[in-house]
Scaffold this motif. Sequence first.
Motif, PDB file in Angstrom:
ATOM      1  N   VAL A 193      17.050 -15.921  75.231  1.00 34.03           N
ATOM      2  CA  VAL A 193      18.299 -16.567  74.842  1.00 34.03           C
ATOM      3  C   VAL A 193      19.409 -16.060  75.755  1.00 34.03           C
ATOM      4  O   VAL A 193      19.503 -14.858  76.029  1.00 34.03           O
ATOM      5  N   ASP A 194      20.228 -16.975  76.239  1.00 34.67           N
ATOM      6  CA  ASP A 194      21.351 -16.621  77.098  1.00 34.67           C
ATOM      7  C   ASP A 194      22.579 -17.385  76.629  1.00 34.67           C
ATOM      8  O   ASP A 194      22.465 -18.403  75.933  1.00 34.67           O
ATOM      9  N   ILE A 195      23.751 -16.903  77.036  1.00 37.73           N
ATOM     10  CA  ILE A 195      25.012 -17.528  76.647  1.00 37.73           C
ATOM     11  C   ILE A 195      25.687 -18.076  77.892  1.00 37.73           C
ATOM     12  O   ILE A 195      25.743 -17.409  78.931  1.00 37.73           O
ATOM     13  N   ASP A 203      24.820 -21.016  73.130  1.00 36.08           N
ATOM     14  CA  ASP A 203      23.644 -20.156  73.163  1.00 36.08           C
ATOM     15  C   ASP A 203      22.468 -21.044  73.562  1.00 36.08           C
ATOM     16  O   ASP A 203      22.184 -22.039  72.888  1.00 36.08           O
ATOM     17  N   ARG A 215      18.464 -21.314  74.323  1.00 39.78           N
ATOM     18  CA  ARG A 215      17.143 -20.709  74.150  1.00 39.78           C
ATOM     19  C   ARG A 215      16.157 -21.380  75.106  1.00 39.78           C
ATOM     20  O   ARG A 215      15.983 -22.601  75.071  1.00 39.78           O
ATOM     21  N   THR A 231      19.833 -25.982  72.925  1.00 35.85           N
ATOM     22  CA  THR A 231      21.052 -25.474  72.312  1.00 35.85           C
ATOM     23  C   THR A 231      20.958 -25.740  70.809  1.00 35.85           C
ATOM     24  O   THR A 231      19.935 -26.222  70.313  1.00 35.85           O
TER      25      THR A 231
END
Length: 277
Positions: A19-21, A102, A104, A133
């Motif tokens: 997961v990244d933002i 966020d 995934r 998202t």
Amino acid sequence: MSRAGDDFSAWIGRSVEEVDIVTPRLMAEYRVTLDPYLAAVDEGEVPLGFHWCLSPFLAPMQELGPDGHPQKGGFLPPIPLPRRMWAGGHIDYFAAIRIGDDVRRRSTITSVEGKQGRTGPLWFVGVQHDYATSRGVAISERHNIVYREAAVPGARPAPATGGEDPGLPAATWQVTPTPTLLFRYSALTFNGHRIHYDRPYATGVEGYDDLVVHGPLQAILMLNLAAATRNAVPKKFSYRGLSPLTSGAAFGVAVRENTCWTQRPGGPVNMQGELTW
């Protein structure tokens, strides 16, 4: 073409999730690196190709191989060939990714196949990436990786060969792949592969004639030129590398109808893509 004992079927189906933002800073870094080669998007949406900056595979320094990549045998199978290249891929666009999302990413190995190429054995690994998202899947991508034998020490780089010349383009960009551009893109994507920033390694160990322009960087340029020409985001984008593109001279990014490509004047086609709108 596999050797006795080379059975990587256990890796097929292996998956990881990250997961990244989408932060304003990462978005700004992407823009200042690639402007003016980005198509317009709606306010708050990320430019095309930005998803390659998200959720890079992270490995401690002691777990890197001599080429700067994470050692094989973790998520990716321990292919018995040392040289790795981004062979191509296919992208389906379903929805936009926005600043603050966020995201995934689920990555799954879908295939591992050995073949005999013109210059020796090759191994192809297919990886499916799905970026989602809170609104659902935004991008689905098939990424193709190719592994090759080590370069022969002291050998001259093989003459570049590519596909047939696609002909006169409808729109073009001229891009100079400076070492700074290649380093910045490597930093954006956390790509430690030394062929993109370490010239003595790229030429002396892997046998290229200069630093290598990233496959996804070429794909980003083709994709954005096509989108800018149409003023629209494609539904599908397929692309494949045909010949390594190295730094040292400007190259062209071109589009005609649903075909796009990268190519130096008088040289082979380096990467070619097809779009569906």
